[in-house]
Design a protein around this motif. Structure first.
Motif, PDB file in Angstrom:
ATOM      1  N   ASP A 134      10.756  -4.016  35.064  1.00 25.59           N
ATOM      2  CA  ASP A 134      11.434  -2.792  34.661  1.00 25.59           C
ATOM      3  C   ASP A 134      10.453  -1.661  34.351  1.00 25.59           C
ATOM      4  N   GLN A 157      16.064   5.400  21.844  1.00 25.27           N
ATOM      5  CA  GLN A 157      17.380   5.104  22.408  1.00 25.27           C
ATOM      6  C   GLN A 157      17.461   5.573  23.858  1.00 25.27           C
ATOM      7  N   LEU A 158      16.939   6.759  24.129  1.00 24.76           N
ATOM      8  CA  LEU A 158      16.935   7.267  25.510  1.00 24.76           C
ATOM      9  C   LEU A 158      16.074   6.391  26.411  1.00 24.76           C
ATOM     10  N   GLY A 212      15.615   3.242  26.053  1.00 23.33           N
ATOM     11  CA  GLY A 212      16.397   2.028  26.329  1.00 23.33           C
ATOM     12  C   GLY A 212      17.434   2.249  27.407  1.00 23.33           C
ATOM     13  N   LEU A 213      17.894   3.492  27.558  1.00 26.69           N
ATOM     14  CA  LEU A 213      18.871   3.812  28.599  1.00 26.69           C
ATOM     15  C   LEU A 213      18.201   4.235  29.887  1.00 26.69           C
ATOM     16  N   GLY A 214      16.864   4.238  29.909  1.00 22.65           N
ATOM     17  CA  GLY A 214      16.126   4.608  31.098  1.00 22.65           C
ATOM     18  C   GLY A 214      16.015   6.096  31.312  1.00 22.65           C
ATOM     19  N   GLU A 215      16.250   6.904  30.277  1.00 19.23           N
ATOM     20  CA  GLU A 215      16.227   8.351  30.399  1.00 19.23           C
ATOM     21  C   GLU A 215      15.012   8.990  29.721  1.00 19.23           C
ATOM     22  N   SER A 216      14.019   8.187  29.338  1.00 14.85           N
ATOM     23  CA  SER A 216      12.809   8.712  28.722  1.00 14.85           C
ATOM     24  C   SER A 216      11.624   7.917  29.231  1.00 14.85           C
ATOM     25  N   ASN A 257       9.282  -6.016  29.554  1.00 13.47           N
ATOM     26  CA  ASN A 257       9.834  -5.188  30.628  1.00 13.47           C
ATOM     27  C   ASN A 257       8.973  -5.266  31.888  1.00 13.47           C
ATOM     28  N   SER A 307      15.694   8.751  18.415  1.00 14.91           N
ATOM     29  CA  SER A 307      16.476   9.232  19.561  1.00 14.91           C
ATOM     30  C   SER A 307      15.745   8.972  20.868  1.00 14.91           C
TER      31      SER A 307
END
Length: 462
Positions: A209, A414-415, A417-421, A204, A411
């Motif tokens: 990223d 996963q977050l 990976g979605l850019g929310e953590s 990344n 969890s």
């Protein structure tokens, strides 16, 4: 089974280093205990206890062995044979306090004591000695045999106690080793996971990223886990070396485990539905039975001392016969015999009455110790059982906690990976999961210890 165990131990010690690095050997808990019980030096010492009890019984039985005796006593002076006393015989003690005797006397000489005169062919005698007072119902010979039987039983119980203690100590060593091994596996797995995370972070960062600083954060985590892995591996080595002290062959040859050997606890937990408070568990416990045996031995001593309050009245009768050439039956006459009696009794019996009271106190003291030991054994069984039930509940709760921490980590990944953590939250979730897993290992270890303790307290190890 034992041949397989020997083969396994041989591979551990003498196997080539190449295979030692490539192959993993499993030492089951049940197989390990069989090795300990069969070959540990303490197990050999325990077996000697049983032999010791057998020898006590043999020694007491020797009091009833028939005894041959004989002797000759002669005097010559001034060319004359003053006397010649020749005697021999066989004495046979019996269980009922009667001593049977058969003997032969042949006395001669110019100065022979008149009471020792016999016919030229000698005199045979057959008779018995009977105690009609003291010693009628019990004497030292019978008391020794009764006590020896109890001692023999006590040595068998002592053997069980020694083996039980050995198995418990060996179990603790094995479970300590298993606990250390589980921690090593946990840290190895955690390092694999964080190294995979480090690889993803670098990818990344390469594509822009994530910031470069995130690689440093992950590398710090890797170093921290590596340090803890090294510490856990060192502890595993210490526990393995201690476990080696319980591995022997024939009680004289020490064995050593290879580092590739791993544990497997394959003994089922004690049945929680079983009545662990049953009176039979306490009454038949070896420690309780040994105290009960002490009561029985002291009661025999007490009975012996009570016999001392009776007068000594000993009657002896011997039928006499000589070989006159008419046959054994015809040569015998009821008019030929000798008999005697002995009577004695202390007037005040102060010593005897004091001995009786002292032994009565000893009986009462041993009975009190017996009752107390039963209470102690019952308390220990109940205590370790309650501890086991409680720890089992804690294990179940902690297993649920580990599952929840694992769900949180997944969890969070996963977050992320979605850019929310963030990497910080993932590392936090990961560390919380590891802490929960370590806590589960510790609680499960305590639970296994309580299982071994319950087997130890109830003698289920044997």
């Amino acid at each position: 089974m034992m041949k397989w165990i020997y083969s396994l131990l041989f591979v551990w010690i003498w196997g080539s280093s190449v295979f030692a690095q490539e192959e993993v050997q499993i030492l089951k808990y049940s197989d390990y205990l069989e090795i300990v019980k069969a070959h540990h030096p303490v197990a050999f010492q325990a077996n000697l206890k049983e032999t010791e009890g057998d020898m006590y019984l043999r020694k007491a039985k020797g009091g009833f062995d028939p005894k041959l005796q004989g002797g000759i006593n002669q005097k010559y002076f001034d060319g004359k044979q003053y006397y010649s006393y020749l005697n021999g015989g066989l004495k046979v003690p019996t269980w009922y306090g009667i001593e049977a005797e058969v003997g032969y006397n042949n006395n001669e000489g110019t100065r022979l004591n008149p009471e020792s005169y016999n016919v030229e062919t000698g005199i045979w005698n057959l008779g018995m000695t009977v105690n009609l007072g003291k010693g009628l119902f019990i004497d030292q010979r019978r008391a020794d045999l009764k006590q020896a039987k109890i001692i023999q039983n006590s040595t068998k119980l002592e053997r069980k106690l020694i083996l039980n203690q050995l198995v418990f100590d060996a179990s603790l060593a094995y479970l300590e080793w298993a606990k250390a091994y589980e921690k090593v596996v946990l840290y190895q797995k955690s390092i694999e996971n964080i190294e995979e995370r480090y690889f993803n972070v670098k990818q990344n960062v390469m594509f822009g990223d994530q910031p470069q600083i995130d690689t440093l954060k992950v590398r710090i985590q890797i170093q921290d886990r590596s340090l803890k892995l090294t510490q856990s591996q060192m502890e595993l080595t210490v526990k393995r070396n201690y476990l080696n002290t319980y591995l022997w062959q024939d009680g004289f040859v020490p064995l050593e485990m290879d580092s590739t050997v791993i544990p497997l606890v394959d003994i089922d937990a004690p049945d929680e539905s079983f009545n662990w408070g049953a009176d039979s568990l306490v009454e038949n416990h070896p420690e309780v039975l040994m105290y009960k045996n002490n009561v029985s031995i002291s009661k025999i001593d007490y009975r012996m001392k009570k016999e001392s309050l009776k007068p000594l009245l000993q009657v002896k009768y011997n039928a006499l016969s000589s070989d006159l050439g008419n046959g054994v039956i015809n040569d015998y006459s009821i008019d030929n015999y000798k008999w005697g009696a002995v009577l004695s009794y202390p007037i005040f019996t102060r010593k005897e009455r004091a001995d009786v009271r002292l032994n009565q106190i000893k009986v009462e003291s041993n009975e009190a110790k017996w009752v107390d030991k039963k209470a102690q054994v019952n308390y220990k069984i109940q205590g370790v059982y309650n501890q086991m039930v409680s720890l089992k509940q804690q294990v179940n709760i902690q297993e649920e906690a580990v599952d929840m921490y694992n769900t949180l980590l997944l969890s969070e990944q996963q977050l992320f990976g979605l850019g929310e953590s963030s990497l910080f939250l993932i590392n936090t979730r990961d560390q919380n999961l590891i802490n929960a897993q370590l806590k589960l290992i510790d609680i499960d270890f305590q639970y296994r210890i309580s299982e071994a303790g319950l087997r130890y307290q109830t003698m289920l190890n044997l």
